[in-house]
Design a protein around this motif. Sequence first.
Motif, short mmCIF file in Angstrom:
data_model
loop_
_atom_site.label_atom_id
_atom_site.label_comp_id
_atom_site.label_asym_id
_atom_site.label_seq_id
_atom_site.Cartn_x
_atom_site.Cartn_y
_atom_site.Cartn_z
N HIS A 154 -3.42 5.09 1.42
CA HIS A 154 -2.90 4.75 0.09
C HIS A 154 -3.78 5.37 -0.99
O HIS A 154 -4.99 5.44 -0.84
CB HIS A 154 -2.78 3.23 -0.12
N ARG A 176 1.50 5.56 -0.56
CA ARG A 176 0.82 6.85 -0.36
C ARG A 176 1.65 7.99 -0.92
O ARG A 176 2.87 7.90 -1.07
CB ARG A 176 0.55 7.09 1.12
N PHE A 224 0.85 -1.19 0.00
CA PHE A 224 0.00 0.00 0.00
C PHE A 224 0.89 1.24 0.00
O PHE A 224 1.71 1.42 0.91
CB PHE A 224 -0.91 0.01 1.22
#
Length: 314
Positions: free
Chosen positions: A192, A186, A184
């Motif tokens: 995310h 970001r 995940f």
Amino acid sequence: MTPTGRLLTHLRHVDLAVPDYDKQLDFYAGVWGLTEVAEDSGISFLAAEGSPEQYIVRLRAAGEKRLDLVSYGAAHRADVDTLAERLLAQGVRLISRPERIDTPGGGYGFRFFDVDGRTIEVSADVEARRHRRIEEKEAIPVRLSHVVLNSPDLARTKAWYEQHLGFALSDTLRSPHAGDLIHFLRISSQHHSMALAKGPHTSLHHISFEMRGLDEYLRGSGRLLRAGHRKLWGPGRHLAGDNAFTYFLDPHGNTVEYTTELEELDEDTWHPHVYDFSRPEVTDQWGTANPMNELIAEESFNDVDRGCFVAPPV
């Protein structure tokens, strides 16, 4: 530019090429709850009523199904120029140099291929769309939440996005037998905006749409079920990201998700977790979703993307 050198700000839109254009348009502008804001010769631009983005999904009529592109925003034209020069110097293959964008809202941007051959667009100065507050019990998407991409070489793709676009790792799902399955990533305090999933080939895993809250998320999920659309997985609540989920298939086999309450984190203090994907409470904290199994996973592998290292025609 952010103090960390990150130049991307948010996810703008995901563009799909679809062989069954009319059926797909009926789905996204109908039961799924998006608004068609423009159409031109087999291309439709679909907005979320709660989002300032001009559109969050673009559909293009085509003979072959593919992911046309994933678009991200930058804060300023200068950031677009800086990123283009940086990528060029790092050997990334550019499709176009920064220029005026001729789509709803205009703007200034460019396109390039990621390490797996997907087309990525980065833009700034796109005019904001007039949007509105989504009301209580109004079960339509507020905005685009995130996109998940399948990659046959998960470590390589993760490293590419970290090195070239400034993504940071939030969490990882790992199997005791198969190793890392999902990373995940970001570009803000949102847990995310992109995730990378281990798959047998490069393809779209799913597109996720944020709903107003839990009630609206459940009402939207129920509307899809009553309309006879196939539910893959849900309703439930993931541990990584702490968001609710229900996954459906669109008419041409792309996975789409209703979600809500995706975690906002403190980037200064956050440390990535590694969660055991085999534990049922990791995939679904509530225990309400149908069990994750190989058949569900295979559906999310999607078809082989025929658009790798082939720029979309528009």
